[in-house]
Design a protein around this motif. Structure first.
Motif, PDB file in Angstrom:
ATOM      1  N   THR A   2     -18.509  -7.081  34.239  1.00 28.41           N
ATOM      2  CA  THR A   2     -18.731  -7.593  35.591  1.00 28.41           C
ATOM      3  C   THR A   2     -20.117  -7.203  36.100  1.00 28.41           C
ATOM      4  O   THR A   2     -20.774  -6.310  35.548  1.00 28.41           O
ATOM      5  N   GLY A   3     -20.514  -7.848  37.167  1.00 22.72           N
ATOM      6  CA  GLY A   3     -21.792  -7.515  37.801  1.00 22.72           C
ATOM      7  C   GLY A   3     -21.815  -6.078  38.301  1.00 22.72           C
ATOM      8  O   GLY A   3     -22.841  -5.393  38.227  1.00 22.72           O
ATOM      9  N   PHE A   4     -20.661  -5.590  38.797  1.00 24.70           N
ATOM     10  CA  PHE A   4     -20.585  -4.207  39.265  1.00 24.70           C
ATOM     11  C   PHE A   4     -20.779  -3.229  38.102  1.00 24.70           C
ATOM     12  O   PHE A   4     -21.444  -2.211  38.247  1.00 24.70           O
ATOM     13  N   ALA A   5     -20.199  -3.534  36.957  1.00 27.98           N
ATOM     14  CA  ALA A   5     -20.331  -2.663  35.786  1.00 27.98           C
ATOM     15  C   ALA A   5     -21.785  -2.628  35.305  1.00 27.98           C
ATOM     16  O   ALA A   5     -22.306  -1.566  34.955  1.00 27.98           O
ATOM     17  N   ILE A   6     -22.432  -3.778  35.302  1.00 26.84           N
ATOM     18  CA  ILE A   6     -23.842  -3.834  34.887  1.00 26.84           C
ATOM     19  C   ILE A   6     -24.711  -3.030  35.862  1.00 26.84           C
ATOM     20  O   ILE A   6     -25.570  -2.240  35.445  1.00 26.84           O
ATOM     21  N   LEU A  11     -27.812   1.988  37.329  1.00 26.01           N
ATOM     22  CA  LEU A  11     -28.007   3.138  38.215  1.00 26.01           C
ATOM     23  C   LEU A  11     -27.914   4.454  37.438  1.00 26.01           C
ATOM     24  O   LEU A  11     -28.722   5.365  37.642  1.00 26.01           O
ATOM     25  N   PHE A  12     -26.938   4.570  36.554  1.00 22.15           N
ATOM     26  CA  PHE A  12     -26.788   5.803  35.782  1.00 22.15           C
ATOM     27  C   PHE A  12     -27.881   5.972  34.735  1.00 22.15           C
ATOM     28  O   PHE A  12     -28.148   7.088  34.297  1.00 22.15           O
ATOM     29  N   ALA A  13     -28.529   4.895  34.329  1.00 27.01           N
ATOM     30  CA  ALA A  13     -29.632   4.988  33.371  1.00 27.01           C
ATOM     31  C   ALA A  13     -30.945   5.383  34.046  1.00 27.01           C
ATOM     32  O   ALA A  13     -31.875   5.835  33.379  1.00 27.01           O
ATOM     33  N   ASP A  14     -31.034   5.245  35.357  1.00 33.46           N
ATOM     34  CA  ASP A  14     -32.254   5.550  36.100  1.00 33.46           C
ATOM     35  C   ASP A  14     -32.450   7.065  36.196  1.00 33.46           C
ATOM     36  O   ASP A  14     -31.640   7.762  36.808  1.00 33.46           O
ATOM     37  N   PRO A  15     -33.542   7.602  35.623  1.00 31.20           N
ATOM     38  CA  PRO A  15     -33.774   9.047  35.663  1.00 31.20           C
ATOM     39  C   PRO A  15     -34.081   9.593  37.059  1.00 31.20           C
ATOM     40  O   PRO A  15     -34.045  10.802  37.272  1.00 31.20           O
ATOM     41  N   ASN A  16     -34.385   8.718  38.021  1.00 35.24           N
ATOM     42  CA  ASN A  16     -34.603   9.163  39.397  1.00 35.24           C
ATOM     43  C   ASN A  16     -33.290   9.398  40.135  1.00 35.24           C
ATOM     44  O   ASN A  16     -33.255  10.112  41.134  1.00 35.24           O
ATOM     45  N   PHE A  82     -20.175  24.199  34.980  1.00 31.79           N
ATOM     46  CA  PHE A  82     -19.229  23.971  36.062  1.00 31.79           C
ATOM     47  C   PHE A  82     -17.902  23.512  35.486  1.00 31.79           C
ATOM     48  O   PHE A  82     -17.856  22.911  34.422  1.00 31.79           O
ATOM     49  N   THR A  83     -16.832  23.760  36.220  1.00 35.53           N
ATOM     50  CA  THR A  83     -15.517  23.259  35.847  1.00 35.53           C
ATOM     51  C   THR A  83     -15.005  22.327  36.944  1.00 35.53           C
ATOM     52  O   THR A  83     -15.296  22.534  38.123  1.00 35.53           O
ATOM     53  N   VAL A  84     -14.279  21.304  36.533  1.00 41.49           N
ATOM     54  CA  VAL A  84     -13.733  20.320  37.475  1.00 41.49           C
ATOM     55  C   VAL A  84     -12.600  20.963  38.263  1.00 41.49           C
ATOM     56  O   VAL A  84     -11.678  21.541  37.694  1.00 41.49           O
ATOM     57  N   GLN A  85     -12.696  20.860  39.583  1.00 43.37           N
ATOM     58  CA  GLN A  85     -11.669  21.396  40.476  1.00 43.37           C
ATOM     59  C   GLN A  85     -10.851  20.229  41.015  1.00 43.37           C
ATOM     60  O   GLN A  85     -11.396  19.298  41.587  1.00 43.37           O
ATOM     61  N   GLY A  86      -9.557  20.306  40.881  1.00 45.44           N
ATOM     62  CA  GLY A  86      -8.683  19.274  41.439  1.00 45.44           C
ATOM     63  C   GLY A  86      -8.717  17.981  40.652  1.00 45.44           C
ATOM     64  O   GLY A  86      -9.322  17.876  39.589  1.00 45.44           O
ATOM     65  N   ALA A  87      -8.054  16.980  41.194  1.00 44.42           N
ATOM     66  CA  ALA A  87      -7.942  15.685  40.527  1.00 44.42           C
ATOM     67  C   ALA A  87      -9.163  14.819  40.800  1.00 44.42           C
ATOM     68  O   ALA A  87      -9.537  14.626  41.955  1.00 44.42           O
ATOM     69  N   PRO A  88      -9.781  14.270  39.760  1.00 48.92           N
ATOM     70  CA  PRO A  88     -10.897  13.339  39.957  1.00 48.92           C
ATOM     71  C   PRO A  88     -10.419  12.066  40.663  1.00 48.92           C
ATOM     72  O   PRO A  88      -9.268  11.664  40.520  1.00 48.92           O
ATOM     73  N   GLN A  89     -11.301  11.450  41.418  1.00 47.23           N
ATOM     74  CA  GLN A  89     -10.984  10.218  42.142  1.00 47.23           C
ATOM     75  C   GLN A  89     -11.873   9.092  41.621  1.00 47.23           C
ATOM     76  O   GLN A  89     -13.085   9.278  41.481  1.00 47.23           O
ATOM     77  N   ARG A  90     -11.274   7.923  41.340  1.00 50.74           N
ATOM     78  CA  ARG A  90     -12.055   6.769  40.891  1.00 50.74           C
ATOM     79  C   ARG A  90     -12.399   5.874  42.072  1.00 50.74           C
ATOM     80  O   ARG A  90     -11.679   5.821  43.062  1.00 50.74           O
ATOM     81  N   ASP A  91     -13.506   5.149  41.927  1.00 52.30           N
ATOM     82  CA  ASP A  91     -13.901   4.203  42.959  1.00 52.30           C
ATOM     83  C   ASP A  91     -13.018   2.959  42.904  1.00 52.30           C
ATOM     84  O   ASP A  91     -12.164   2.817  42.024  1.00 52.30           O
ATOM     85  N   ARG A  92     -13.222   2.065  43.830  1.00 51.72           N
ATOM     86  CA  ARG A  92     -12.399   0.863  43.943  1.00 51.72           C
ATOM     87  C   ARG A  92     -12.443   0.002  42.683  1.00 51.72           C
ATOM     88  O   ARG A  92     -11.446  -0.581  42.279  1.00 51.72           O
ATOM     89  N   GLU A  93     -13.591  -0.084  42.052  1.00 54.74           N
ATOM     90  CA  GLU A  93     -13.751  -0.911  40.854  1.00 54.74           C
ATOM     91  C   GLU A  93     -13.327  -0.186  39.576  1.00 54.74           C
ATOM     92  O   GLU A  93     -13.391  -0.753  38.493  1.00 54.74           O
ATOM     93  N   ARG A  94     -12.951   1.080  39.699  1.00 58.78           N
ATOM     94  CA  ARG A  94     -12.519   1.909  38.558  1.00 58.78           C
ATOM     95  C   ARG A  94     -13.639   2.107  37.535  1.00 58.78           C
ATOM     96  O   ARG A  94     -13.413   2.173  36.343  1.00 58.78           O
ATOM     97  N   LEU A  95     -14.867   2.260  38.046  1.00 55.24           N
ATOM     98  CA  LEU A  95     -16.034   2.437  37.182  1.00 55.24           C
ATOM     99  C   LEU A  95     -16.599   3.852  37.229  1.00 55.24           C
ATOM    100  O   LEU A  95     -17.228   4.303  36.276  1.00 55.24           O
TER     101      LEU A  95
END
Length: 114
Positions: A2-6, A11-16, A82-95
């Protein structure tokens, strides 16, 4: 894809915007390289009748990089663990997972050389 996934991948590839990290499931096994977006917002913590401001570490990581992210998993970012505290939450698109992290401290009872 999807466009959201792209857009998320860009965004995650951007080093800034993102930074490299090592991910380790349940703190055991091999580490995997991922890219994360780290935030350090202040949190209000109540202690009795007092309200205190506390530092926190919040991380966004792609679900595709860590599909089974759970409490107790570890991230190493710029030499800090770091260690993950609590349950992770996914965004609306599950990405994207959003997780709160705590600094990791070794268990002195688990390592006799500690």
């Amino acid at each position: 894809m999807t466009g959201f996934a792209i857009a998320t991948d860009l965004l995650f590839a951007d080093p800034n915007l993102s930074t490299p990290a090592l991910y380790q499931q349940s703190g055991v096994g091999s580490e995997r390289e991922v890219r994360v977006m780290r935030r350090n917002p202040d949190r209000m913590v109540e202690f009795g009748a007092a309200q205190l401001v506390s530092d926190s570490v919040v991380l966004d990581v792609r679900v595709s990089d860590c599909p089974e992210l759970a409490a107790g998993d570890r991230f190493e970012i710029a030499g800090e663990i770091f260690t993950v505290q609590g349950a992770p939450q996914r965004d609306r698109e599950r990405l994207v997972w959003t997780v709160e992290l705590l600094p990791w401290w070794p268990d002195p009872h688990a390592d006799p050389d500690y």
